[in-house]
Design a protein around this motif. Structure first.
Motif, PDB file in Angstrom:
ATOM      1  N   TYR A 173     -17.297 -15.263   5.102  1.00 23.95           N
ATOM      2  CA  TYR A 173     -16.066 -15.684   4.443  1.00 23.95           C
ATOM      3  C   TYR A 173     -15.925 -15.237   2.988  1.00 23.95           C
ATOM      4  N   ALA A 174     -17.011 -15.081   2.271  1.00 25.13           N
ATOM      5  CA  ALA A 174     -16.916 -14.866   0.828  1.00 25.13           C
ATOM      6  C   ALA A 174     -16.231 -13.551   0.496  1.00 25.13           C
ATOM      7  N   ASN A 175     -15.393 -13.579  -0.541  1.00 22.76           N
ATOM      8  CA  ASN A 175     -14.768 -12.364  -1.048  1.00 22.76           C
ATOM      9  C   ASN A 175     -15.807 -11.520  -1.785  1.00 22.76           C
ATOM     10  N   GLY A 176     -15.490 -10.267  -1.992  1.00 21.98           N
ATOM     11  CA  GLY A 176     -16.425  -9.377  -2.668  1.00 21.98           C
ATOM     12  C   GLY A 176     -16.642  -9.760  -4.125  1.00 21.98           C
ATOM     13  N   SER A 177     -17.840  -9.516  -4.609  1.00 19.61           N
ATOM     14  CA  SER A 177     -18.170  -9.785  -6.009  1.00 19.61           C
ATOM     15  C   SER A 177     -19.431  -9.033  -6.392  1.00 19.61           C
ATOM     16  N   LEU A 178     -19.475  -8.600  -7.650  1.00 14.23           N
ATOM     17  CA  LEU A 178     -20.698  -8.029  -8.217  1.00 14.23           C
ATOM     18  C   LEU A 178     -21.224  -8.928  -9.337  1.00 14.23           C
ATOM     19  N   ALA A 179     -20.700 -10.148  -9.419  1.00 12.57           N
ATOM     20  CA  ALA A 179     -21.141 -11.108 -10.429  1.00 12.57           C
ATOM     21  C   ALA A 179     -22.290 -11.933  -9.854  1.00 12.57           C
ATOM     22  N   TYR A 180     -23.439 -11.870 -10.496  1.00 10.13           N
ATOM     23  CA  TYR A 180     -24.630 -12.530  -9.956  1.00 10.13           C
ATOM     24  C   TYR A 180     -24.404 -14.022  -9.726  1.00 10.13           C
ATOM     25  N   ASP A 181     -23.784 -14.731 -10.684  1.00 10.26           N
ATOM     26  CA  ASP A 181     -23.595 -16.171 -10.538  1.00 10.26           C
ATOM     27  C   ASP A 181     -22.772 -16.500  -9.300  1.00 10.26           C
ATOM     28  N   GLU A 182     -21.732 -15.702  -9.010  1.00  7.68           N
ATOM     29  CA  GLU A 182     -20.908 -15.947  -7.836  1.00  7.68           C
ATOM     30  C   GLU A 182     -21.671 -15.649  -6.550  1.00  7.68           C
TER      31      GLU A 182
END
Length: 297
Positions: A173-182
């Motif tokens: 389900y999760a959207n894409g991200s390159l942010a470590y915290d997310e």
């Protein structure tokens, strides 16, 4: 069986656009799936999918290192990208599979909402439905929990079929991200969810985002943000949805047991890509005539 969530191994598939995939230095065991391309804002295939090896919670710093390397290469996560988390089921084995199916039907809407899944990504994350549970009771196996008709949608948002391939459940389900915290919040949520199901608490999980997070002890916010695709992409998908019923009857003759992967316009007509059961794509071009659609030789 009660298992501490921090002791469960996991893997992450990180989709992105841009960057220089061939030049990113990989940590041991990490892979760059160069055939897993995404779509940039111009409509061109771009980026790749970075895949972790099986990791433990104590190894999570590897995610931070590799995400920094991706960003340094010019990579980004856009509306076409997703973040998929695989959670190892080896501690429980096959007995956890029906519990995951039941739990998915109990609270999959809440998990999807908590992870803020962009609506246009629903094609890649269809729900587990009652018919799947019925099929599984009659004949347990991956076929019971696999959608048919279109390869992009054959894996549910809570993809239990992954157990029969690599011994995991995949949460998509999760959207894409390159942010470590997310990314790490998403991993924690998935680990806590599977640990709760494995401990027998899955049927007690609420189908409400914030109560679900609180029951699991997971973060209530801070997951990858939803993003709106460009108008041209939505129009492409509307057209594709309208055309699939037209071309679907032709598929068995072209590729036995094949399914339509995508339909795109080309200079000579419509390009219909068909995926066979082994995952190989064949492309055919059709042009419109007064008598109907004609395959271009």
């Amino acid at each position: 069986m009660t298992i501490e969530w921090t002791s469960i191994r996991f893997g992450v598939e990180i989709e992105y656009v841009g960057g220089t995939p061939d030049e990113v230095e990989l940590l041991p065991g990490w892979t760059m799936a160069r055939d897993e391309l995404q779509i940039d804002d111009t409509g061109r295939e771009s980026g790749s999918e970075l895949q972790t090896p099986p990791l433990s919670w104590v190894d999570r710093e590897q995610l931070s290192i590799m995400l920094e390397r991706l960003q340094a290469s010019g990579a980004a996560a856009n509306w076409s990208c997703g973040l998929h988390v695989h959670v190892d089921l080896s501690a429980w084995g096959a007995p956890i599979v029906p519990a995951l199916i039941d739990s998915a039907m109990q609270m999959q809407d809440a998990l999807r909402q908590l992870l803020q899944m962009s609506p246009h990504r629903a094609l890649f994350c269809p729900p587990v439905i009652e018919a799947m549970r019925g099929r599984f009771k009659l004949e347990p196996g991956p076929g019971a929990v696999r959608n048919a008709g279109r390869p992009q949608s054959h894996r549910c948002g809570i993809n239990v079929a992954a157990f029969y391939d690599i011994g995991t459940v995949e949460i998509r389900y999760a959207n894409g991200s390159l942010a470590y915290d997310e990314v790490i919040r998403t991993v924690e949520l998935c680990l806590r969810f599977v640990a709760a199901v494995g401990a027998g608490a899955g049927n007690q999980l609420p189908n409400d985002p914030l109560p679900l997070a609180r029951r699991l002890g997971a973060p209530e916010a801070g997951y990858p943000q939803a993003s709106e695709p460009p108008r041209w992409y939505r129009e492409r998908m509307w057209l594709e949805d309208a055309l699939i019923p037209v071309f679907a009857p032709m598929i068995p003759e072209l590729v036995p047991s094949g399914e339509i992967h995508h339909i795109l316009p080309g200079s000579e007509g419509l390009i219909v890509a068909i995926e066979n059961p082994e995952g190989q794509l064949s492309r055919f071009t059709f042009r419109a005539t007064a008598e109907g659609w004609e395959k271009v030789v």
